[in-house]
Structure formats: C-alpha cells, structure tokens
Design a protein around this motif. Structure first.
Motif, PDB file in Angstrom:
ATOM      1  N   ALA A 322       0.822  -1.214   0.000  1.00 52.57           N
ATOM      2  CA  ALA A 322       0.000   0.000   0.000  1.00 52.57           C
ATOM      3  C   ALA A 322       0.853   1.259   0.000  1.00 52.57           C
ATOM      4  CB  ALA A 322      -0.928   0.002   1.216  1.00 52.57           C
ATOM      5  N   PHE A 323       2.153   1.125   0.121  1.00 53.83           N
ATOM      6  CA  PHE A 323       3.053   2.262   0.166  1.00 53.83           C
ATOM      7  C   PHE A 323       4.076   2.130  -0.966  1.00 53.83           C
ATOM      8  CE2 PHE A 323       1.612   1.240   4.448  1.00 53.83           C
ATOM      9  CZ  PHE A 323       0.995   2.437   4.818  1.00 53.83           C
ATOM     10  N   GLY A 324       4.910   3.139  -1.096  1.00 47.59           N
ATOM     11  CA  GLY A 324       5.890   3.116  -2.170  1.00 47.59           C
ATOM     12  C   GLY A 324       6.983   2.097  -1.968  1.00 47.59           C
ATOM     13  N   THR A 325       7.364   1.880  -0.710  1.00 46.72           N
ATOM     14  CA  THR A 325       8.439   0.934  -0.400  1.00 46.72           C
ATOM     15  C   THR A 325       7.833  -0.321   0.208  1.00 46.72           C
ATOM     16  OG1 THR A 325       9.960   2.758   0.027  1.00 46.72           O
ATOM     17  CG2 THR A 325      10.583   0.577   0.854  1.00 46.72           C
ATOM     18  N   PRO A 326       7.964  -1.479  -0.433  1.00 45.51           N
ATOM     19  CA  PRO A 326       7.387  -2.711   0.135  1.00 45.51           C
ATOM     20  C   PRO A 326       8.141  -3.142   1.397  1.00 45.51           C
ATOM     21  CG  PRO A 326       8.663  -3.203  -1.833  1.00 45.51           C
ATOM     22  CD  PRO A 326       8.602  -1.706  -1.745  1.00 45.51           C
ATOM     23  N   GLN A 327       7.410  -3.800   2.288  1.00 42.46           N
ATOM     24  CA  GLN A 327       7.980  -4.246   3.559  1.00 42.46           C
ATOM     25  C   GLN A 327       8.568  -5.644   3.420  1.00 42.46           C
ATOM     26  OE1 GLN A 327       5.608  -3.288   7.164  1.00 42.46           O
ATOM     27  NE2 GLN A 327       4.030  -2.624   5.721  1.00 42.46           N
ATOM     28  N   ARG A 328       9.641  -5.879   4.166  1.00 41.81           N
ATOM     29  CA  ARG A 328      10.274  -7.193   4.259  1.00 41.81           C
ATOM     30  C   ARG A 328      10.463  -7.492   5.751  1.00 41.81           C
ATOM     31  NH1 ARG A 328       8.862  -7.005  -0.266  1.00 41.81           N
ATOM     32  NH2 ARG A 328      10.101  -7.203  -2.169  1.00 41.81           N
ATOM     33  N   THR A 329       9.593  -8.305   6.298  1.00 44.30           N
ATOM     34  CA  THR A 329       9.604  -8.583   7.729  1.00 44.30           C
ATOM     35  C   THR A 329       9.677 -10.081   7.955  1.00 44.30           C
ATOM     36  OG1 THR A 329       8.248  -6.616   8.127  1.00 44.30           O
ATOM     37  CG2 THR A 329       8.427  -8.218   9.920  1.00 44.30           C
ATOM     38  N   SER A 330      10.581 -10.498   8.815  1.00 45.16           N
ATOM     39  CA  SER A 330      10.701 -11.924   9.152  1.00 45.16           C
ATOM     40  C   SER A 330      10.870 -12.079  10.650  1.00 45.16           C
ATOM     41  CB  SER A 330      11.888 -12.563   8.422  1.00 45.16           C
ATOM     42  OG  SER A 330      13.102 -11.984   8.856  1.00 45.16           O
ATOM     43  N   THR A 331      10.252 -13.110  11.190  1.00 48.55           N
ATOM     44  CA  THR A 331      10.347 -13.448  12.607  1.00 48.55           C
ATOM     45  C   THR A 331      10.902 -14.863  12.735  1.00 48.55           C
ATOM     46  OG1 THR A 331       8.433 -12.052  13.106  1.00 48.55           O
ATOM     47  CG2 THR A 331       9.085 -13.666  14.770  1.00 48.55           C
ATOM     48  N   GLY A 332      12.081 -14.984  13.348  1.00 54.86           N
ATOM     49  CA  GLY A 332      12.711 -16.282  13.503  1.00 54.86           C
ATOM     50  C   GLY A 332      13.557 -16.711  12.328  1.00 54.86           C
ATOM     51  N   PHE A 333      13.700 -15.860  11.317  1.00 54.71           N
ATOM     52  CA  PHE A 333      14.469 -16.183  10.124  1.00 54.71           C
ATOM     53  C   PHE A 333      15.270 -14.958   9.725  1.00 54.71           C
ATOM     54  CE2 PHE A 333      14.945 -16.840   5.466  1.00 54.71           C
ATOM     55  CZ  PHE A 333      15.518 -18.110   5.488  1.00 54.71           C
ATOM     56  N   ASP A 334      16.476 -15.180   9.166  1.00 54.77           N
ATOM     57  CA  ASP A 334      17.361 -14.089   8.801  1.00 54.77           C
ATOM     58  C   ASP A 334      16.731 -13.246   7.685  1.00 54.77           C
ATOM     59  OD1 ASP A 334      19.471 -12.402   8.502  1.00 54.77           O
ATOM     60  OD2 ASP A 334      20.814 -13.856   7.588  1.00 54.77           O
ATOM     61  N   THR A 335      16.608 -11.946   7.933  1.00 55.76           N
ATOM     62  CA  THR A 335      15.981 -11.058   6.949  1.00 55.76           C
ATOM     63  C   THR A 335      16.823 -10.943   5.677  1.00 55.76           C
ATOM     64  OG1 THR A 335      15.023  -9.798   8.781  1.00 55.76           O
ATOM     65  CG2 THR A 335      14.981  -8.768   6.624  1.00 55.76           C
ATOM     66  N   LYS A 336      18.145 -10.949   5.826  1.00 49.97           N
ATOM     67  CA  LYS A 336      19.009 -10.857   4.650  1.00 49.97           C
ATOM     68  C   LYS A 336      18.889 -12.101   3.775  1.00 49.97           C
ATOM     69  CE  LYS A 336      22.424  -7.827   6.804  1.00 49.97           C
ATOM     70  NZ  LYS A 336      23.860  -7.638   7.179  1.00 49.97           N
ATOM     71  N   ARG A 337      18.744 -13.253   4.393  1.00 54.79           N
ATOM     72  CA  ARG A 337      18.561 -14.472   3.598  1.00 54.79           C
ATOM     73  C   ARG A 337      17.199 -14.476   2.922  1.00 54.79           C
ATOM     74  NH1 ARG A 337      21.787 -18.602   3.100  1.00 54.79           N
ATOM     75  NH2 ARG A 337      21.007 -20.582   2.260  1.00 54.79           N
ATOM     76  N   LEU A 338      16.200 -13.909   3.582  1.00 60.05           N
ATOM     77  CA  LEU A 338      14.890 -13.782   2.952  1.00 60.05           C
ATOM     78  C   LEU A 338      14.977 -12.886   1.721  1.00 60.05           C
ATOM     79  CD1 LEU A 338      11.804 -14.103   2.832  1.00 60.05           C
ATOM     80  CD2 LEU A 338      11.645 -12.219   4.479  1.00 60.05           C
ATOM     81  N   SER A 339      15.710 -11.779   1.818  1.00 61.59           N
ATOM     82  CA  SER A 339      15.879 -10.894   0.667  1.00 61.59           C
ATOM     83  C   SER A 339      16.610 -11.601  -0.470  1.00 61.59           C
ATOM     84  CB  SER A 339      16.646  -9.639   1.095  1.00 61.59           C
ATOM     85  OG  SER A 339      15.952  -8.939   2.109  1.00 61.59           O
ATOM     86  N   MET A 340      17.568 -12.447  -0.127  1.00 61.08           N
ATOM     87  CA  MET A 340      18.289 -13.202  -1.155  1.00 61.08           C
ATOM     88  C   MET A 340      17.350 -14.168  -1.890  1.00 61.08           C
ATOM     89  SD  MET A 340      21.227 -16.073  -0.753  1.00 61.08           S
ATOM     90  CE  MET A 340      19.936 -17.290  -0.533  1.00 61.08           C
ATOM     91  N   LEU A 341      16.506 -14.879  -1.147  1.00 58.70           N
ATOM     92  CA  LEU A 341      15.576 -15.816  -1.781  1.00 58.70           C
ATOM     93  C   LEU A 341      14.565 -15.077  -2.651  1.00 58.70           C
ATOM     94  CD1 LEU A 341      14.935 -18.260   1.213  1.00 58.70           C
ATOM     95  CD2 LEU A 341      16.409 -18.618  -0.764  1.00 58.70           C
ATOM     96  N   LEU A 342      14.120 -13.910  -2.201  1.00 60.64           N
ATOM     97  CA  LEU A 342      13.198 -13.127  -3.015  1.00 60.64           C
ATOM     98  C   LEU A 342      13.859 -12.659  -4.302  1.00 60.64           C
ATOM     99  CD1 LEU A 342      11.482 -10.977  -0.231  1.00 60.64           C
ATOM    100  CD2 LEU A 342      10.515 -12.939  -1.445  1.00 60.64           C
ATOM    101  N   VAL A 378      10.682 -20.906   0.268  1.00 53.43           N
ATOM    102  CA  VAL A 378      10.296 -20.613  -1.117  1.00 53.43           C
ATOM    103  C   VAL A 378       8.907 -21.168  -1.414  1.00 53.43           C
ATOM    104  CG1 VAL A 378      10.850 -21.124  -3.520  1.00 53.43           C
ATOM    105  CG2 VAL A 378      12.665 -20.442  -1.942  1.00 53.43           C
ATOM    106  N   ALA A 379       8.633 -22.386  -0.958  1.00 52.58           N
ATOM    107  CA  ALA A 379       7.320 -22.987  -1.206  1.00 52.58           C
ATOM    108  C   ALA A 379       6.213 -22.181  -0.530  1.00 52.58           C
ATOM    109  CB  ALA A 379       7.309 -24.431  -0.715  1.00 52.58           C
ATOM    110  N   ALA A 380       6.458 -21.701   0.687  1.00 55.54           N
ATOM    111  CA  ALA A 380       5.451 -20.909   1.390  1.00 55.54           C
ATOM    112  C   ALA A 380       5.240 -19.558   0.713  1.00 55.54           C
ATOM    113  CB  ALA A 380       5.867 -20.720   2.848  1.00 55.54           C
ATOM    114  N   LEU A 381       6.305 -18.940   0.229  1.00 57.12           N
ATOM    115  CA  LEU A 381       6.176 -17.646  -0.445  1.00 57.12           C
ATOM    116  C   LEU A 381       5.344 -17.751  -1.715  1.00 57.12           C
ATOM    117  CD1 LEU A 381       9.833 -16.277  -0.035  1.00 57.12           C
ATOM    118  CD2 LEU A 381       7.780 -15.418   1.101  1.00 57.12           C
ATOM    119  N   ILE A 382       5.661 -18.726  -2.555  1.00 54.69           N
ATOM    120  CA  ILE A 382       4.924 -18.878  -3.812  1.00 54.69           C
ATOM    121  C   ILE A 382       3.495 -19.334  -3.544  1.00 54.69           C
ATOM    122  CG2 ILE A 382       4.921 -19.984  -6.067  1.00 54.69           C
ATOM    123  CD1 ILE A 382       7.176 -17.943  -5.518  1.00 54.69           C
ATOM    124  N   SER A 383       3.297 -20.155  -2.534  1.00 54.15           N
ATOM    125  CA  SER A 383       1.948 -20.585  -2.181  1.00 54.15           C
ATOM    126  C   SER A 383       1.088 -19.395  -1.779  1.00 54.15           C
ATOM    127  CB  SER A 383       2.002 -21.607  -1.048  1.00 54.15           C
ATOM    128  OG  SER A 383       0.716 -21.892  -0.545  1.00 54.15           O
TER     129      SER A 383
END
Length: 461
Positions: A322-342, A378-383
C-alpha cells in the motif's frame, strides 16, 4: 600492605585503561568507561583452601609428552531432566563452570531450583543474592520436586562468606543466582561492575577446578540480548547456556552457545506450567499447528538443531504493497537471507515480488539458522502469492543457491526418519542427497529435485 590504584574499565567489553577514554578502543562504544578501585598485592587465601595441605606439599605441574598422557572419560552426573542432559552433552561434568543467561522472568531461577531439587542422590547448595529464603521456599512449594531434604538454601552476596558455608556444607553442586549480585573483598567496587564480575567468576572457577565441584552461575543479559559483564566472562566458563522464549508463550528453549564437553548446537525445549518447567520430548508436535482446512502460505520444513531433527511450520504472507516501499519482515528467520531468496525468485523465475509486502514467520517462537529450510520458505512464499494451499502431508529439506539450484543438506536420513515417524506422506529433497541413500527402507515418498523449476512444477503445475 596491599596498594590500591584507580583503573578505568569499559562497561560493555571490560577493556582496561589507565586513564579515561571517550571511546573504547575494543568495542567502539562511547562514554562507557568508569573508574574503579583495584587492590593490588598479595591476595588472601580463599576460604576453601584453609583446610588444605601446606604449600610445601603442593604439586608442581610438569610438561608431559602428549602420547604419555592417560585420558579417562569424565564421569558425568545425569539429572532427571533429559533435555538438560542433552544440552550439557550427556550430564553434569565434575568441576565444570556453567553460565546460564536469559531475559528477566524467563525462568532461569525456576530451572536452577528444579535442578537443585530434582537430584535426590547429591547435596546441592542454592545461593541467592536476589531473593530471600522465604521467596525461594514459596517457589519450591509450587514445584513438583519439593520433597527433597538434601538441598540447602543460602542468601548471601559476599564470596568470602559463601566459601565459608561451602566448607561447612560440603555440597556436590553449587548454584549461584546471580553473578551480578556477588562481591569480593579483593576488589573495591560495587557489585555488578566489570572488575567484581570478573573477580567473583575467577574465584568460583578456581573453586570448581580445585574441588571438582560443578558450579552453575545465573547471569543477567543486556538490552541487546548478550550476557551482562565483560566478554571475558564467557571465555572463563566451560559452558554458556542461553534460556530463550517469549514470556507471553508457554514454551522455552535452552540453547548451548559454548560447550567444552559436548556439542554447542544442541537445544532443549520446555513448557512453562504452574508447577514449573516441563520437558518436551517431541517438539515437532507442538511446532506444527492443527488446521482443519488447508491455508495458503504454510509449508513444513525438516530442520536440525544439533543432533535433533525437528519439523517446523513456515508461514508466509505476500500481499500488494500500500506504500511506495514494500515491507520485508521476518520473525525467527534471517531477513538478509529472505531478501536473497526473493531476489532469486524474481531474477531467475520472473515472480514479481518487488512491489509486494512479504511477511515470514517461524511458528513456535524458534530462531532458525539451518539453511535446509530454504526450500520450505520458497514454497510458502509462492503458495501465498499464488494463493494455492500446500498439502499438510508434505515437508521440505533443501538449500537454495543463487542460480536456483537445490543444494544437498547434511544428515538427510535423520530428517526423513523424523518425517516418516510423524506420518508425512512425502518429502522434497535435493537430488544430490540421493547418492548412497536407500529410499526403499522408508515408507515415505522421497521426491528429489534439482532446481526450483521442478518444485514449482510438482506443487503448482
């Protein structure tokens, strides 16, 4: 007559300086130096040595050839708590110094009091500098193991008085709650200061090694989660345990950060109840939520914590930003690794995720560092993005590379066996894990994958 001098200590890392400094050269913190009086000279003889042999008969250590050294397995003391034994590496080692830290109110004192009350065959001395004897008695009444008469309670903060009582009681295990409340007459500074924490720990370390008595120390933590006091405190002790969890949830995790007598990657799981901490023998069942209907964005990962396989639930939510900059939030998982997978999903496979908010959560309050859960993430994100639910009878174990390949993970047999024991019908793994793997001995369907395209084709068509 001992001479006293003034020395400056950094309250963050324990760096010592002869003069005040604005910035610590070691940890780069500003305005962290405080002045403390340090007494130099011949220190007093510790109380536990008063009845020892005279110095003339003291043994002198000599260098020995390593092939001539006779090694004997240490005789560990097994406690009734199997989770605690696993984290320590099989039990309590005589003469070991164990430091346990955690958030205020997380249950450190309860865990240590259960340890003191739960071993009927040994004599335990529980020393508290924060609570009165009546408060400890009230907590002991709430615990199940409250009938042991071989546990002694002492409320004292002076190490000299503590060692006098140790000589009288002659305990088999000593528990200190907490190290920040103790003070030694050898150091002229307030309790909890860098020099006091270091000196009191050194005295307890000498006592533990010379008498072969295991000592457990409870330590406070700072606002960033590290154990309060100088970093040398963690280097001095044999084992560092971290007690983690959310006070608003019932589950607690005991994790070994350092262990000289076992693996430093083990963890134990407890459930906080009104009668104390209950050990959880099968954590996979509590980490998986019971759903009556399938929901998109949920995948089950087969991970390892130390030598223990655990099935965890990975939850993802992908929605339009809903904003110009999308959010990237993770709980219990490395945020940098999440950005890499995305980035891999967008660059290699064309999924438009740069304009969408992504939220990732590891259910159960776990903090996961095992790269084998990449496939489940990855499976949860695409799902979630495609709004296609995944079967709750499938689990995933694989690491995702930058080119989209699925890499092999270690100890795949244990992950498959855990998934089979819990009744899963299929598990997705890397095809490179199938070398030397006897798939016929498992009742679960093993589905090897080479790239993420194979995963998308199998799950989403």
């Amino acid at each position: 007559m001992a001479k006293s001098k003034s020395t400056y200590f950094c309250q963050h890392c324990g760096y010592e300086s002869a003069k005040w400094l604005g910035q610590c050269p070691s940890c780069k913190q500003w305005n962290s130096f405080v002045e403390e009086l340090v007494e130099k000279g011949n220190s007093k003889v510790p109380e536990w040595r008063s009845s020892a042999a005279p110095s003339s008969g003291k043994r002198v250590n000599k260098a020995a050839v390593i092939n001539e050294i006779v090694y004997q397995d240490e005789q560990r003391l097994a406690t009734p708590d199997r989770e605690f034994n696993r984290v320590l590496g099989g039990g309590i080692v005589p003469g070991s110094l164990v430091l346990i830290g955690g958030e205020p109110g997380i249950g450190k004192s309860t865990l240590m009091l259960q340890l003191a009350l739960g071993i009927p065959q040994v004599k335990t001395l529980y020393i508290s500098g924060e609570e009165s004897e009546q408060q400890i008695k009230m907590r002991a009444e709430r615990l199940v193991q409250n009938s042991k008469a071989n546990c002694y309670i002492l409320t004292e903060t002076s190490t000299q008085n503590i060692f006098k009582q140790v000589e009288v009681v002659q305990p088999d295990i000593v528990v200190i709650d907490s190290i920040q409340t103790l003070h030694s007459s050898q150091i002229e500074s307030a309790p909890g200061s860098v020099s006091q924490v270091r000196e009191c720990t050194a005295e307890l370390l000498r006592f533990a090694k010379e008498t072969s008595t295991p000592v457990f120390i409870v330590g406070h933590i700072t606002k960033d989660g590290s154990i309060a006091g100088p970093k040398v405190l963690e280097h001095m002790v044999d084992t560092v345990l971290q007690f983690e969890g959310d006070r608003h949830h019932v589950y607690r995790i005991l994790r070994a950060v350092k262990n000289r007598f076992g693996s430093s990657s083990e963890l134990g799981i407890y459930e906080m109840q009104g009668s104390g901490l209950r050990e959880v023998s099968n954590p996979s069942e509590i980490m998986l939520s019971q759903r009556e209907e399938p929901v998109s964005g949920v995948a089950i990962a087969a991970m390892l914590e130390g030598m223990r396989p655990i099935m965890i639930e990975v939850q993802a939510l992908v929605s339009n930003s809903a904003f110009g900059t999308p959010q990237r939030t993770s709980t219990g998982f490395d945020t940098k690794r999440l950005s890499m997978l995305l980035a891999v999903l967008e660059k290699r496979f064309g999924f438009r995720l740069s304009a969408q908010d992504v939220f990732l959560n590891i259910a159960g309050g776990l903090r996961v560092e095992d790269p084998a859960i990449d496939l489940a993430v990855v499976a949860a994100l695409i799902s979630s993005q495609q709004d296609i639910p995944l079967s709750s009878q499938l689990t995933f174990a694989g690491e995702v590379g930058l080119s989209g390949e699925i890499r092999a993970v270690n100890r795949i047999e244990q992950r498959i066996a855990e998934a089979e024991k819990l009744g899963f019908e299929g598990i997705f793994i890397s095809k490179y894990n199938t070398k030397g793997l006897d798939a016929k001995k498992y009742d679960i369907a093993i589905r090897p994958l080479a790239k993420l395209e194979d995963l998308f084709r199998a799950l989403f068509g």
